[in-house]
Each structure stands twice: as structure tokens, then as C-alpha cells.
Design a protein around this motif. Structure first.
Motif, PDB file in Angstrom:
ATOM      1  N   ASP B 219       0.794  -1.173   0.147  1.00  0.00           N
ATOM      2  CA  ASP B 219       0.069   0.169  -0.007  1.00  0.00           C
ATOM      3  C   ASP B 219       0.924   1.184   0.087  1.00  0.00           C
ATOM      4  N   PHE B 220       1.027   2.092  -1.063  1.00  0.00           N
ATOM      5  CA  PHE B 220       1.893   2.918  -1.101  1.00  0.00           C
ATOM      6  C   PHE B 220       1.815   3.942  -0.112  1.00  0.00           C
ATOM      7  N   ASP B 221       0.674   4.319   0.381  1.00  0.00           N
ATOM      8  CA  ASP B 221       0.251   5.350   1.254  1.00  0.00           C
ATOM      9  C   ASP B 221       1.043   5.051   2.715  1.00  0.00           C
ATOM     10  N   SER B 222       1.254   3.596   2.791  1.00  0.00           N
ATOM     11  CA  SER B 222       1.618   3.133   4.061  1.00  0.00           C
ATOM     12  C   SER B 222       3.327   3.379   3.948  1.00  0.00           C
ATOM     13  N   GLU B 260       9.803  -3.756   6.079  1.00  0.00           N
ATOM     14  CA  GLU B 260      10.161  -2.198   6.332  1.00  0.00           C
ATOM     15  C   GLU B 260       9.834  -1.740   4.965  1.00  0.00           C
ATOM     16  N   ALA B 261       9.426  -0.563   4.948  1.00  0.00           N
ATOM     17  CA  ALA B 261       9.463   0.250   3.364  1.00  0.00           C
ATOM     18  C   ALA B 261       9.340   1.614   3.815  1.00  0.00           C
ATOM     19  N   ARG B 262      10.440   2.261   3.612  1.00  0.00           N
ATOM     20  CA  ARG B 262      10.472   3.720   4.191  1.00  0.00           C
ATOM     21  C   ARG B 262      11.507   4.440   3.293  1.00  0.00           C
ATOM     22  N   VAL B 263      11.265   5.728   3.094  1.00  0.00           N
ATOM     23  CA  VAL B 263      12.099   6.522   2.411  1.00  0.00           C
ATOM     24  C   VAL B 263      12.548   7.745   3.284  1.00  0.00           C
ATOM     25  N   HIS B 264      13.757   7.949   3.425  1.00  0.00           N
ATOM     26  CA  HIS B 264      14.089   9.183   4.024  1.00  0.00           C
ATOM     27  C   HIS B 264      15.747   9.434   4.110  1.00  0.00           C
ATOM     28  N   PRO B 265      16.023  10.581   4.401  1.00  0.00           N
ATOM     29  CA  PRO B 265      17.249  10.907   4.668  1.00  0.00           C
ATOM     30  C   PRO B 265      18.212  10.298   5.369  1.00  0.00           C
ATOM     31  N   THR B 266      19.313   9.380   4.892  1.00  0.00           N
ATOM     32  CA  THR B 266      19.996   8.468   5.975  1.00  0.00           C
ATOM     33  C   THR B 266      21.231   8.475   5.862  1.00  0.00           C
ATOM     34  N   MET B 267      21.924   8.658   7.219  1.00  0.00           N
ATOM     35  CA  MET B 267      23.473   8.585   7.002  1.00  0.00           C
ATOM     36  C   MET B 267      24.098   7.249   6.806  1.00  0.00           C
ATOM     37  N   ASP B 341       0.135 -10.333   1.352  1.00  0.00           N
ATOM     38  CA  ASP B 341      -0.316  -9.187   2.091  1.00  0.00           C
ATOM     39  C   ASP B 341       0.619  -8.827   3.219  1.00  0.00           C
ATOM     40  N   LEU B 342       2.042  -8.623   3.067  1.00  0.00           N
ATOM     41  CA  LEU B 342       2.524  -8.531   4.313  1.00  0.00           C
ATOM     42  C   LEU B 342       2.534  -7.002   4.893  1.00  0.00           C
ATOM     43  N   SER B 343       2.129  -7.054   6.114  1.00  0.00           N
ATOM     44  CA  SER B 343       2.223  -5.570   6.585  1.00  0.00           C
ATOM     45  C   SER B 343       3.381  -4.920   6.748  1.00  0.00           C
ATOM     46  N   ILE B 344       3.414  -3.680   6.767  1.00  0.00           N
ATOM     47  CA  ILE B 344       4.601  -2.601   6.835  1.00  0.00           C
ATOM     48  C   ILE B 344       4.686  -2.530   8.271  1.00  0.00           C
ATOM     49  N   LYS B 345       5.740  -2.692   8.640  1.00  0.00           N
ATOM     50  CA  LYS B 345       6.209  -2.430  10.154  1.00  0.00           C
ATOM     51  C   LYS B 345       6.073  -1.001  10.508  1.00  0.00           C
TER      52      LYS B 345
END
Lengths: 436, 436
Positions: B219-222, B260-267, B341-345
Motif C-alpha cells: 500500500d503506497f500510502d503506508s 519495512e518500507a521507508r524513504v528518508h534521509p539516511t546517514m 499481503d505482508l504488513s508494513i512495520k
């Protein structure tokens, strides 16, 4: 859809990795395919050694021909290695209408033409992703994704043993022989390491990549092949002083209807993509006319990474068989009738920058004599270092040249050798400043 | 074998690249296929603007539906972008039994389920290598070569605009707004850059990669999505002081039946593979259970690199059609019935190391107050720098934590914010120390 049945020839390091994939990820394979994929037979002369995987003894046989004649088996995985009996077995599998997956670069580099012709005639597939770069999908990238490109050039670090040795020589400052012994103790180098360290394995892989990239037969024996056994830790150190790393590179280029195909120690700028491929990692950089540069890297060897590539090919074939198709994409990604015969440019005509290292007597006029001879052969010097002077010892002189032709460099070095100014072995190493 | 005919929807930047491939490499395509591939129709609302390629005017039309209803066309390339009318056109093409090649990540991330179901029902293929990573063969690597692996994790630099901006901020020390303006002037950022710089484009691509890697609807919104607009040049500088580089990463992992599915600035540590992917380059690192880590990098955008990927897909479909096969490998590399349908943590449960940056009043007890609150929330400090002290100004305090949960970090920062010790915006940036 019934299951697709697979036979495995060769139950060694990679073979046991393949068995592990079936055991550990069998449900994943079936889920992706929509039908089962079964390993129904494993042939090896030695079926008693513990391979670290538990196998139903009913699967094991010492009779490869029985496996090859089993009408239920549609896909044969060949992991025996070497020329014979691998060649005979592969041809037999093809003759029996079976698809073949192999990791055997030596076989394909030498007998590829015969094998691919037999496969095309029989309408079966021969896939060999595992033959180059272990788990890295380089063959597939060329065959499939980048196939709308004319490939200008490819640069590969394709032998984990060499890359491990060069990395250790660089990091520990140890010489070749010492590091090789250590690599052998760790299982990173064979007891007879010559195929790896003399560049032959890399040249086998380069022959396959050149055929795929440039659509040409490649005469393996025409590939210039120079290994790493003459490189010293000192050269690696001097390379670093000039801002370079030393790698054993496979280089393929297409220029004016000819190809370059060569394997040799090569200095590349230390901030370039391939420069930080360390240890047993492999990598390939390709430059295509539309895609530009692409870099692929990963584990170039090892049981599990290579098994990953083998099984990717088995899955591709199973998907084809599952839709009733055969030989969707021929082994070299061209129909054989389209494969040409580009000639390989002679090394004498190659133009490159060169690293030159001499040991000289510490006396006036030596540098002048050397640079004079270089100048007479149209070789101009880009920079020079004269490190570690110790009185009464031979003194190293290290030069980096501008672009020159190989024939000029060889002629100049022969002339310098014939003078009474250098001591011991002189060395030249080619330098690639562009990688495109 | 007759020729295979292709229709192109959208004659913009990538579309003109596709036309160039047909014109420049048409003979190569035919040679590889063994039969001709023809571009027979190009539809765009604007067919008068000069695209830098000369096209037979007879190919051009403003009537997309005429193209979609042309019974001769077997493959439709959709390069319109956005949701509509792209969705309508793609569904129409599928309904008419045509294979589809698209670069439209937004469309597939949002309407993929509908489109893939329609394609499976119609027995046609939808391929989208160009939707992620431009010319880099990442989709294909997951669908084909690595498909025998369970993918543990993937880390991607998937947006060239963001990577260019972060690289420029690092090299020039300029702040976000300044560099963005410069990127817009150079054509590396859109007039409205929010899809890129706020991470939405990267999240679209991550949704597709997660579906392919983990066999699940996403689910893209998740997908947690945080862009780079709040990052300052100072943070990039401090990251360097700690030995890190700052990248906008797409992160996908499979852990204990969740993803896990996430987009963020990362070091990430500056000596790590993705750390030196600079400017408009893209890269993906995947870790599979057999293959180990694989890194793929190249041009992530641009007319020609993207056209290379589009045409790789067109060639794959032509090869299938050429052997009478259809839908050898379904779009998500699983039959739809196998997609789960794996859930996103939830982000609150993510564990990570964190970079924390505060501006504080330069008075005694401030550091103690901050570290005290962190400690109460189970957050321990790995290292600290307190750079650039200027009397009477707000003083930065920069901390690197050991692993902590996101919920604890957010709670601690809220508590610190509520105290009277910090001034201005505090910031936290997640740190990935392993990439596996």
C-alpha cells in the motif's frame, strides 16, 4: 502444469549450493513459477563425501549417462568444470533435447561454438550466468536489459583470487608469493593457482562477455593474457603514490570494426568506480551508447552466490518451458547466423598510458639515458617519482607516461634493457585513465 | 517471422530517446532478434515541437485511441507519465491484447494491482524496467537472476534530483534552497520539485521493488516518506565529521513476516558502497540469502538511459512473441495468486541509530538536561561533537546514538523541545550502519 524436473551433474562446492537452494527455497521457487521445480537426480563420481547437505540417497548416482538419458529430466545443470567429460555430457544433454545450465567458463570459452550450434539445432537453451561474476547478473544484463545498446567497452574484475591477492598485497604490503600462500591456506586460491593468477580464468570470462557484447566469435587464444605474478608490493605502493589502484582487469572494447580483448594488471585512478572493489568481490563496468556506464558488483565466487546464478537460469528455463516456449533468447543473445568475426586488435597497436618501473645504478646520466630513449620512441613522461634512495643499492625510477603505443613502449624498454644502466627486472603496467 | 510492430504513446524526453534507439540501433535490434522490430506509430497531443529527432510525419498522430486500436501493433510503450490518461490507455492496450512497456512508476505504484490483474487475465505482459533506476537493470535482476533468493533487504538511491542536490550541498557547502535553484536552472529538477525532493518519487519506486522482492502487495500510502528539504549543509558537514555521508535512501527489508518500507534521509558510513554514488547516478544494493550483497549502479534518469531500459523490455517481449510465448514471467515475477499481503512495520517500531542535532543556549547544564532526557527514554549516546562555538549565539550540539527505537527517539525529542533549553528546529536523521 506438471513439475519441471532437473538433473545435477557435479556434487561439489557449487553443486551442494544448488541442492541447498532447492531445499531451503523450494517453496519460493514454486510460488514464483506457479508450478513445482524438482531436483530428481544428482550424478557425481564421488557420492559418499559429506557435502554439508542431507540428500535422499535415492537421488544420487555415479552414472551421469543414466541422468542424461532420463526422459523425465528437462534441465541439466553441469557443474563438473573443465573440458572433459563436461563437453561430452553437455552435448549429450543437448542431443537428448534437454536445456543446459552451466557455470563452466573454460568449456564455453573453448568449445562454445560447437555447444551453441548443437543447442540452436536442437532448439534447447544453454544458459551460463554463473560462468562470469558468480552471483552478479552480468550475462543477463547484456543478453536482455542492455541489448538495445551498442556496447562501447567493458571493464571487469572477474577473478576473486587475484583481487583478494592484490587487495592483501596493498593492505599488508606483502609480496605476491607470501600473500598467495596465505590465500591458499584460506581456501581463496587453488593448490595450483596458475589458471587464476596468470589470468586464464579471467580471459575465459572475457571471451564470453565479448561475444555477448559485440556479437562476435572470439578466439580465446587471441586474447592477450597477463597475470599478476610479476607485480610487486612496491609497484602497488608506487601506484598509490601516483593516485592509482592496481587491478587485474578484463578489458573489451569495440573500435572501428575491431575489438580489443585483453587481460592484464591495470592501474586505474583510485577514485574510479572499480578501484574500491576489494577482496573476493567481482565487478563489471559496461558502457553502452544509450545506457551510458553501468556498474554491477557482488560476490564473484563461492558456493551460494554461484548457486544463486545457476538457479536464476534454471528458473528462466522453467518459465519458458512453463509457457511452452523454447529458446526464447539464444545463448549468445544473437541467432548464430548473426554472430560475426571481428578481429582482435593486436597488442602492439594498443594505445595506453604506461607505468614504467626501473631499477638503476645510482650514477649521473642514468635518468637522462632512459628519458632520452623513451623520447626517441615518441613516449613522453607525465610524471616521475624516485623513491627510497639507499646509497650503493639499485635505485628505483618510476615513471608515468602520456599515451603511447604498446609497440613503442616495448621497443623503448628493449633498448633500455640493452644499455648498461638498469639492474634487474624492469616492469611496465598499463594505465586506464578513462574506463569508457 | 514477420516484424513485430510497436506503438509509442508520449513523444517527450524519453519518447524521443526511444525513437533514437530505433533509428540509430535498428539494425542491431533486428540482428539480435532475427526479425525486424518496427516503430509504426507515435501518439502525442503535441506533434509539432522539435524533439531533436527527424520522424516520418506519417508515424505521428494526436489520436492515442487510433494507436491503441491498431490491430497490427503488438507492443505499446507508455511514456505519458502520471495517472490519467495513462491508466486508461494502458488498460485499453491490455484489453486489446497488446503487451505494455512503461516507465510510469507513479501509475504502477498506485494502480498496479488493477493493471497487473488485467494483464494476467488478458495473457499479456506489462514490463517496467525503466520505472526504477533509469537504465540500471534492477527490476530484471530481481525478476529473473536473483529470483531463487529470499531478499533480506534492499537499499536504493533512486532519485537523481535528490542525489544531485545532496552531492552539491556536500561539495559546495551550500544550503538546500540555493542548490535546488541551481538544479532547476540546469534541468536536474522540475519547476515544481516536490515529488522528487519530498521523496514521493522514491517511494513509488520502493513500492514496486518491495512487491518484486517480497512477493507482496504494498500500500503506497503506508510507506513512510520523508524528503530532503529540511536537511542543512551543516548536517552534511557534521555527518562527514562522524565519518558518514547523507543520502536519500529507499529501504526495504523483510523481517519476521513483516516488511519495512521507508524513504528518508539516511546517514551511511562513508566507506560503504552506496556512499560514493554521486550526482545524478542511482544505485541499488540488494542482499539475498544465497547471492549475498549485489550492487547495481548507473544513470538513474535521462532520455537515453531510460530509453535503453524501455527498449530492453520491448526486446524481451519481442523475443517472447517471436517464439509464440506470452507472459513467460508475470509482471511482479509471481503469478498474482501468489502475491501476499505482508504488513508494513510501523515507523514507531523501527530500531536504528540516530543522528540528533540541537541548537541550544550556551549555558551550563544544557547538555546534561538533553542527555538526561535521552537516557530516560533508553537512548544511549555513541559519540558527540559540539562544533563552531560562537559566544552569544545558539550553539549546536550533535549526537550520534546507539540503536534505539523510533518511538523512544520521538518521545525524547518532544520532551526536549518542551524544555527551555533548545532554540530553533531540532533534527534527527536515521543512521544505517549495516546495509544488510
Amino acid at each position: 502444469m506438471n513439475s519441471i524436473k532437473v538433473g545435477l551433474l557435479g556434487f561439489g562446492t557449487i553443486g551442494s549450493g544448488v541442492v541447498k537452494v532447492f531445499q531451503q527455497n523450494g517453496s519460493l521457487l514454486q510460488s514464483r513459477l506457479g508450478f513445482p521445480l524438482e531436483l530428481t537426480r544428482i550424478a557425481d563420481l564421488d557420492i559418499t563425501t559429506d557435502r554439508g547437505v542431507v540428500v535422499d540417497p535415492g537421488l544420487l548416482t555415479t552414472d551421469a549417462m543414466a541422468l542424461l538419458d532420463d526422459p523425465e529430466i528437462q534441465v541439466v545443470i553441469e557443474l563438473i568444470g573443465g573440458y572433459e567429460p563436461a563437453r561430452t555430457f553437455v552435448l549429450k544433454a543437448i542431443a537428448n533435447g534437454k536445456h543446459v545450465v552451466t557455470a563452466n567458463k573454460a568449456l564455453l570459452a573453448k568449445h562454445g561454438e560447437e555447444i551453441f550450434a548443437a543447442a540452436e539445432a536442437a532448439g534447447v537453451n544453454v544458459m551460463f550466468e554463473a560462468a562470469v561474476g558468480g552471483g552478479i547478473p552480468v550475462i543477463s544484463a547484456i543478453r536482455e536489459n542492455l541489448c538495445a545498446n551498442r556496447v562501447h567497452s567493458l571493464f571487469g574484475i572477474l577473478n576473486g583470487t587475484c583481487n583478494y591477492i592484490l587487495t592483501e598485497m596493498e593492505e599488508a604490503g606483502e609480496d605476491f608469493a607470501t600473500v598467495l600462500k596465505d590465500a591458499q591456506a584460506k581456501g581463496y586460491a587453488e593448490a595450483d593457482p596458475s589458471f587464476d593468477v596468470e589470468g586464464v580464468d579471467t580471459a575465459h570470462k572475457l571471451a564470453l562477455l565479448c561475444s555477448l557484447c559485440f556479437g562476435t566469435r572470439v578466439d580465446f587464444d587471441s586474447i592477450y593474457t597477463e597475470g599478476i605474478s610479476k607485480v610487486t608490493a612496491l609497484d602497488i605502493q608506487y601506484a598509490a603514490d601516483f593516485g592509482y589502484k592496481l587491478k587485474l582487469l578484463a578489458i573489451g572494447k569495440q573500435v572501428n570494426g575491431q575489438i580489443e580483448a585483453r587481460v592484464h594488471p591495470t592501474m586505474i585512478p583510485k577514485n574510479y568506480p572499480l578501484a574500491d572493489i576489494s577482496g573476493v568481490f567481482n565487478a563489471v563496468r559496461l558502457v553502452g551508447d544509450f545506457v551510458g556506464p553501468v556498474l554491477l558488483s557482488g560476490h564473484g565466487a563461492g558456493s551460494e552466490a554461484t548457486a544463486s546464478a545457476v538457479m536464476g537460469d534454471v528458473m528462466a528455463i522453467a518459465r519458458e518451458a512453463g509457457t511452452g516456449s523454447r529458446l526464447r533468447n539464444p545463448p549468445l543473445a544473437y541467432p548464430l547466423s548473426e554472430i560475426g568475426d571481428l578481429s582482435i586488435k593486436p597488442m602492439a597497436e594498443i594505445a595506453s598510458c604506461y607505468y614504467l618501473r626501473f631499477f638503476v645504478k645510482d650514477q649521473p646520466g642514468v635518468l637522462g639515458a632512459i628519458t632520452g630513449i623513451l623520447g626517441l620512441h615518441d613516449i613522453s613522461i607525465e610524471s616521475m617519482i624516485q623513491p627510497h634512495r639507499h646509497a650503493a643499492e639499485a635505485v628505483p625510477i618510476v615513471l608515468m607516461t602520456h599515451e603511447a603505443t604498446e609497440s613503442n613502449v616495448r621497443a623503448a624498454l628493449a633498448e633500455i634493457d640493452s644499455q648498461d644502466v638498469t639492474q634487474g627486472d624492469n616492469l611496465f603496467i598499463r594505465v586506464e585513465n578513462k574506463l569508457d
